[in-house]
Scaffold this motif. Structure first.
Motif, PDB file in Angstrom:
ATOM      1  N   ILE A 646       3.563   0.561   2.307  1.00 60.14           N
ATOM      2  CA  ILE A 646       2.973  -0.748   2.633  1.00 60.14           C
ATOM      3  C   ILE A 646       1.628  -0.895   1.951  1.00 60.14           C
ATOM      4  CG2 ILE A 646       2.146  -2.182   4.540  1.00 60.14           C
ATOM      5  CD1 ILE A 646       4.179  -0.816   6.338  1.00 60.14           C
ATOM      6  N   ASN A 647       0.875   0.172   1.926  1.00 61.75           N
ATOM      7  CA  ASN A 647      -0.453   0.139   1.291  1.00 61.75           C
ATOM      8  C   ASN A 647      -0.383   0.940  -0.013  1.00 61.75           C
ATOM      9  OD1 ASN A 647      -1.804  -1.358   3.330  1.00 61.75           O
ATOM     10  ND2 ASN A 647      -1.807   0.493   4.628  1.00 61.75           N
ATOM     11  N   PRO A 648      -1.030   0.418  -1.024  1.00 66.42           N
ATOM     12  CA  PRO A 648      -1.683  -0.899  -1.110  1.00 66.42           C
ATOM     13  C   PRO A 648      -0.647  -2.008  -1.206  1.00 66.42           C
ATOM     14  CG  PRO A 648      -1.780   0.195  -3.227  1.00 66.42           C
ATOM     15  CD  PRO A 648      -1.176   1.183  -2.284  1.00 66.42           C
ATOM     16  N   PRO A 649      -1.046  -3.215  -0.785  1.00 68.03           N
ATOM     17  CA  PRO A 649      -0.080  -4.333  -0.755  1.00 68.03           C
ATOM     18  C   PRO A 649       0.450  -4.701  -2.134  1.00 68.03           C
ATOM     19  CG  PRO A 649      -2.007  -4.817   0.591  1.00 68.03           C
ATOM     20  CD  PRO A 649      -2.335  -3.577  -0.168  1.00 68.03           C
ATOM     21  N   SER A 650      -0.327  -4.361  -3.224  1.00 67.02           N
ATOM     22  CA  SER A 650       0.105  -4.763  -4.564  1.00 67.02           C
ATOM     23  C   SER A 650       1.390  -4.053  -4.979  1.00 67.02           C
ATOM     24  CB  SER A 650      -0.987  -4.457  -5.578  1.00 67.02           C
ATOM     25  OG  SER A 650      -1.297  -3.059  -5.584  1.00 67.02           O
ATOM     26  N   VAL A 651       1.683  -2.926  -4.337  1.00 63.53           N
ATOM     27  CA  VAL A 651       2.876  -2.185  -4.749  1.00 63.53           C
ATOM     28  C   VAL A 651       4.122  -2.993  -4.408  1.00 63.53           C
ATOM     29  CG1 VAL A 651       4.215  -0.090  -4.401  1.00 63.53           C
ATOM     30  CG2 VAL A 651       1.732   0.029  -4.531  1.00 63.53           C
ATOM     31  N   ARG A 652       4.248  -3.378  -3.170  1.00 61.17           N
ATOM     32  CA  ARG A 652       5.436  -4.149  -2.777  1.00 61.17           C
ATOM     33  C   ARG A 652       5.409  -5.556  -3.346  1.00 61.17           C
ATOM     34  NH1 ARG A 652       7.538  -2.760   3.320  1.00 61.17           N
ATOM     35  NH2 ARG A 652       7.759  -0.497   3.004  1.00 61.17           N
ATOM     36  N   LYS A 653       4.166  -6.044  -3.697  1.00 56.24           N
ATOM     37  CA  LYS A 653       4.067  -7.376  -4.288  1.00 56.24           C
ATOM     38  C   LYS A 653       4.626  -7.365  -5.712  1.00 56.24           C
ATOM     39  CE  LYS A 653       0.668 -10.870  -5.619  1.00 56.24           C
ATOM     40  NZ  LYS A 653      -0.774 -11.224  -5.653  1.00 56.24           N
ATOM     41  N   ASN A 654       4.319  -6.315  -6.453  1.00 56.94           N
ATOM     42  CA  ASN A 654       4.716  -6.281  -7.873  1.00 56.94           C
ATOM     43  C   ASN A 654       6.065  -5.582  -8.102  1.00 56.94           C
ATOM     44  OD1 ASN A 654       2.266  -7.504  -8.471  1.00 56.94           O
ATOM     45  ND2 ASN A 654       1.239  -5.519  -8.827  1.00 56.94           N
ATOM     46  N   TRP A 655       6.479  -4.695  -7.203  1.00 57.06           N
ATOM     47  CA  TRP A 655       7.647  -3.858  -7.464  1.00 57.06           C
ATOM     48  C   TRP A 655       8.648  -3.956  -6.332  1.00 57.06           C
ATOM     49  CZ3 TRP A 655       7.442  -1.791 -12.231  1.00 57.06           C
ATOM     50  CH2 TRP A 655       6.176  -1.642 -12.826  1.00 57.06           C
TER      51      TRP A 655
END
Length: 909
Positions: A646-655
């Motif tokens: 879940i953290n950082p949020p950019s991981v699930r946002k981009n991938w």
């Protein structure tokens, strides 16, 4: 009326008929019409006129014998065998050379039937040839050319058919005298024409030439030397008759001269020594070998008919006549039994071959040696030298010889009839022993091939039989001596203890703590009859050092944590080896293996593989496949669960990540575009263990521009990939090495130039300036340059010679120091005309100077005076001949003046 069968169709004198028939060796058949057949000699007395000199083997006459039965075999004999012998065909030969007495020689001939023993006799009378017989013979022995058709008459005349001239028979080795006249060739035309006779063919005008000659006038044919039938058996000549102009007047006639064989050659064996073999014990009539002799005489007459016989046999045991020979074929066969190689190994026979059908009186003989080797057959069985053999062997030993069995065999050594083969008939049901044969001594070597335990068997009693490689000859049996007993004692030795079971297998879970008791691994000592203390145990091999063993009880405990994933574990199995030792003499030890099968527990978290990936900066295409690996095995490994943190949020946002199989997943972009670069993407992977184990792995993802196939195409890929540190260091090292090499090359070139310049400045002290070529770049100009200051050539009066040059200093071109001549001195006042006179005077003084060098020198005219250092102006082209000068001093000037010393020195020479 009686006629002579086979005679030519002309009337011949009776004496010539007898001689021709005797020479031709053809019996004259009496065919009288109206006479009844009667066996015997048709004549009461046979007369023959022969020359007084008779040589051995000469045919004298042919005696006829008429037999009414063709199958009757008659043998002829002479009453005077020392002088005359008779052949099978009735031809009487001289048995020796002798002279006939003037009185007629009489003797009897006997004909005896071999079957009925019936005998007939006839008288023979030999009359010596009278002195005028030669003339009568010439008159009788004429060969006349047959008449031809008259070519000149107007009508045809009947022509007689060609005569068949009977062969002329000449005995070989005739003693002459030579030339010996044979026949006279003549033509009926010799009454009206003057004819010339000649003969052609081998022996006349063809090689061998000159054997037969003919008188061209009388036509008398003669032989010039003795003939040899073994070289040429017959001659074929052609007689010619021509007139004085060389025209043929008669058709040529053929004359055949046969050389009658004489017994002048002894039989010759093809080999002087003949070798044959016969097996021992052969029955009478066994073929052994064949000896062959040849005779150069005619094999169709008695001279070449050979007969063989055995003259002697050595040794003469067991019988003096062990062999016989076929007198016609030369085959040697056995005639007596008792051939025994063990008694007589070889027989030597002297074989004789005699011609004249073996007649010992008239025949010629020769001998050869026949060596007959008696070959061995297996007629002697092997026999043991003792009835009982003893041996001993330590227990558990193999491939050792425990007993040596010796035998005797009378057959020929190292043959199949002598070579022994041993076999055990009883005492070894399990096949612990084998018997080999020593090829040299023929002994039997009893060898242990299987280990023997003393505690089980303490002694063996074997029964052994000896045989040969080939069976015994027929009728011979093995005696009791061909069987022996072998007693073998087993010796007790200290044996190694052994673990039970070996290997020992234990199943344990990995992760057992140190100090855990695994099992007890003990050994047993097979020595029941030796008093020994308790065995002691020790560790022989423990790769991970996880175990220890109690030296007295054999209890095994852990000293470390057992890890199935350790590199020392192969296929979930860990092997350790332990040693058990006794205190025997000598001490023995045995090893055993403990195999621990480690059961897996979930003690390893899964991880991503590979740890780097590449994807595109756009959505399509941008998928990347990843794999999860786990050191554990099923069921503590896959299938795996993949998710993003879940953290950082950019991981699930981009991938986004999607599992595509039990251990594989696919990572892809969630957004439409992501700027090129390298991103760390954490991935959480969970295995299927109970309880499950998970871990977070960082995947480095490089985002780049891609083509339609999904391959990176921008420069960022290259930059991102970059060069490794090792590659950069290697490139820098190569550049530095290249610079060093260039610098070393420049330094070497500069040093080489300096050495070259230094060499150019050096002058060889032995070089003379006269050897150098001087180049003058400048030349004088016109007339304005001809105004020389001649005062410079004038010697200053104020300068003394001593101040110019110090004593002991000489130039290279300076002549040696000698008594100086008186050179002219110029006055101080310069005058243009003085220069030429001064030079001429100086030249004259130099020519008369014996110390002046005999060549043109480089003279320095910077000053003049008494003892000028300029030397002489002498020249080889000087007008002075120099005949009165002494040039011997040139030898002291060194090798450069040796040629001049040879030219000008040496006195008158």
């Amino acid at each position: 009326m009686c006629r002579i069968a086979g005679a030519p169709p002309r009337i011949l004198p009776p004496l010539l008929l007898v001689v021709l028939a005797a020479l031709h060796q053809a019996p004259i058949k009496a065919t009288c019409e109206g006479t009844l057949c009667k066996t015997g000699f048709p004549e009461d007395v046979y007369n023959a006129v022969i020359s007084r000199g008779i040589h051995e083997g000469q045919p004298l006459l042919n005696v006829q014998f008429r037999s009414c039965e063709e199958s009757r075999k008659v043998h002829f004999e002479s009453s005077a065998p020392t002088d005359f012998r008779v052949g099978k065909d009735g031809v009487v030969y001289a048995a020796r050379s002798f002279q006939l007495s003037p009185e007629p020689t009489k003797f009897l001939l006997y004909a005896k039937d071999k079957e009925t023993q019936e005998q007939w006799e006839v008288a023979v009378k030999l009359v010596p040839e009278p002195e005028n017989a030669e003339k009568e013979q010439k008159k009788m022995d004429d060969i006349v050319f047959p008449r031809q058709q008259n070519k000149h008459s107007g009508h045809l005349q009947r022509q007689k058919r060609d005569w068949v001239i009977p062969p002329i028979n000449l005995p070989e080795n005739s003693r002459g005298p030579f030339p010996q006249e044979l026949v006279r060739i003549r033509s009926d035309r010799d009454k009206s024409l003057s004819l010339r006779y000649s003969v052609t063919g081998p022996g006349a005008d063809q090689p061998p030439t000159g054997i037969f000659i003919i008188n061209p006038i009388s036509g008398q044919l003669s032989v010039t030397k003795p003939l040899d039938r073994e070289q040429i058996a017959s001659f074929h000549l052609r007689a010619h008759a021509v007139d004085v102009n060389g025209n043929q007047v008669e058709n040529p006639i053929d004359i055949v001269i046969n050389v009658i064989d004489m017994n002048d050659n002894r039989p010759e064996f093809l080999h002087q020594v003949w070798n044959g073999t016969v097996p021992e014990g052969s029955k009478p009539g066994t073929y052994v070998m064949t000896v062959t002799a040849i005779d150069a005489d005619d094999p169709n007459v008695l001279n070449g008919m050979l007969r063989y016989r055995i003259l002697s046999q050595a040794p003469s045991t067991p019988s003096p006549n062990m062999f016989t020979i076929n007198n016609e074929t030369g085959d040697i066969i056995t005639v007596a039994a008792g051939l025994d190689r063990e008694k007589v190994q070889q027989y030597t026979l002297i074989i004789q071959a005699t011609d004249m059908e073996g007649n010992p009186t008239y025949g010629l003989s020769n001998t050869a040696t026949a060596v007959i080797t008696v070959t061995d057959v297996n007629d002697n069985p092997p026999e043991f030298t003792a009835m009982i053999f003893y041996g001993e062997v330590p227990e558990n030993r193999v491939d050792v010889i425990v007993a040596n069995l010796t035998v005797t065999d009378k057959d020929q050594p190292h043959t199949p009839a002598w070579n022994a083969i041993y076999r055990m008939t009883s005492g070894d049901p399990l096949g612990r022993f084998a018997i080999l044969t020593d090829p040299n001594s023929n002994d039997g070597l009893v060898t242990v091939v299987k280990p023997i335990d003393f505690e089980t068997n303490r002694m063996f009693v074997l029964t052994v039989a000896a045989e040969n490689q080939v069976p015994l000859a027929k009728g011979i049996q093995h005696p009791p001596q061909s069987t022996a007993t072998v007693s073998i004692t087993v010796i007790d030795v200290n044996e190694s203890p052994y673990f039970v079971p070996d290997p020992k297998i234990e199943r344990k879970e990995e992760g057992l703590p140190a100090g855990t008791i695994l099992t007890t691994f003990t050994a047993q000592d097979p020595d029941r009859y030796m008093q020994q203390t308790t065995l002691r145990y020790s560790k022989l091999s423990d790769p991970a050092n996880w175990l220890r063993i109690d030296p007295n009880t054999g209890q095994i405990t852990t000293t470390g944590v057992l890890d199935r994933e350790s590199p020392h574990v192969k296929n979930n199995m860990y092997n350790a080896t332990f040693l058990a030792s006794d205190n025997g003499i000598p001490p023995m030890s045995g090893s055993g293996t403990l195999q621990i099968i480690l059961l897996d527990i979930n003690d390893n978290a899964p991880r991503v593989d590979p740890q780097e990936a590449t994807t595109c900066e756009t959505l399509q295409p941008n998928a990347t496949n990843i794999t999860a690996i786990d050191d554990d095995i099923d069921p503590n490994a896959g299938p795996f669960a993949f998710e993003l943190p879940i953290n950082p949020p950019s991981v699930r946002k981009n991938w986004t990540i999607i599992r595509i199989s039990g251990d594989r997943a696919q990572l892809a972009l969630r957004i439409k575009f992501l700027e090129a670069g390298i991103y760390d993407v954490p991935i959480i992977i969970t295995d299927s263990g109970n309880p499950p184990k998970s871990s977070t792995s960082i995947l480095k993802v490089k985002v780049c521009q891609c083509d339609i196939n999904g391959d990176c195409t921008d420069a960022d890929r290259i930059v991102g990939a970059g060069l490794g540190t090792g590659a950069i260091i290697a490139i820098l090292l190569c550049i530095i090495i290249l610079l060093i090499l260039v610098l070393m090359f420049v330094v070497w070139m500069k040093r080489r130039d300096k050495e070259r310049q230094a060499k150019q400045l050096l002058i060889d002290p032995e070089d003379d300036v006269r050897d150098n070529i001087l180049k003058y770049d400048e030349e004088g100009g016109g007339e304005e340059d001809q105004d020389y200051d001649l005062s410079q050539l004038q010697q200053p009066d104020t300068i003394k010679p001593d101040t110019i040059k110090s004593v002991g200093i000489r130039r290279l071109d300076e002549r040696p120091i000698h008594a100086e001549p008186q050179y002219p001195v110029r006055s101080a006042a310069p005058h243009p005309g003085d220069i030429g006179d001064f030079i001429n005077e100086g030249l004259k003084a130099a020519d008369n100077d014996p110390t002046a060098p005999p060549y043109d020198s480089l003279l320095v005219f910077d000053y003049e005076g008494s003892g000028s250092t300029a030397g002489s102006l002498s020249s080889l082209n000087s007008s002075s001949s120099g005949g009165e000068q002494d040039y011997d001093y040139l030898n002291d000037w060194g090798p450069r003046f040796k040629k001049l010393a040879d030219m000008y020195g040496g006195g008158d020479d």
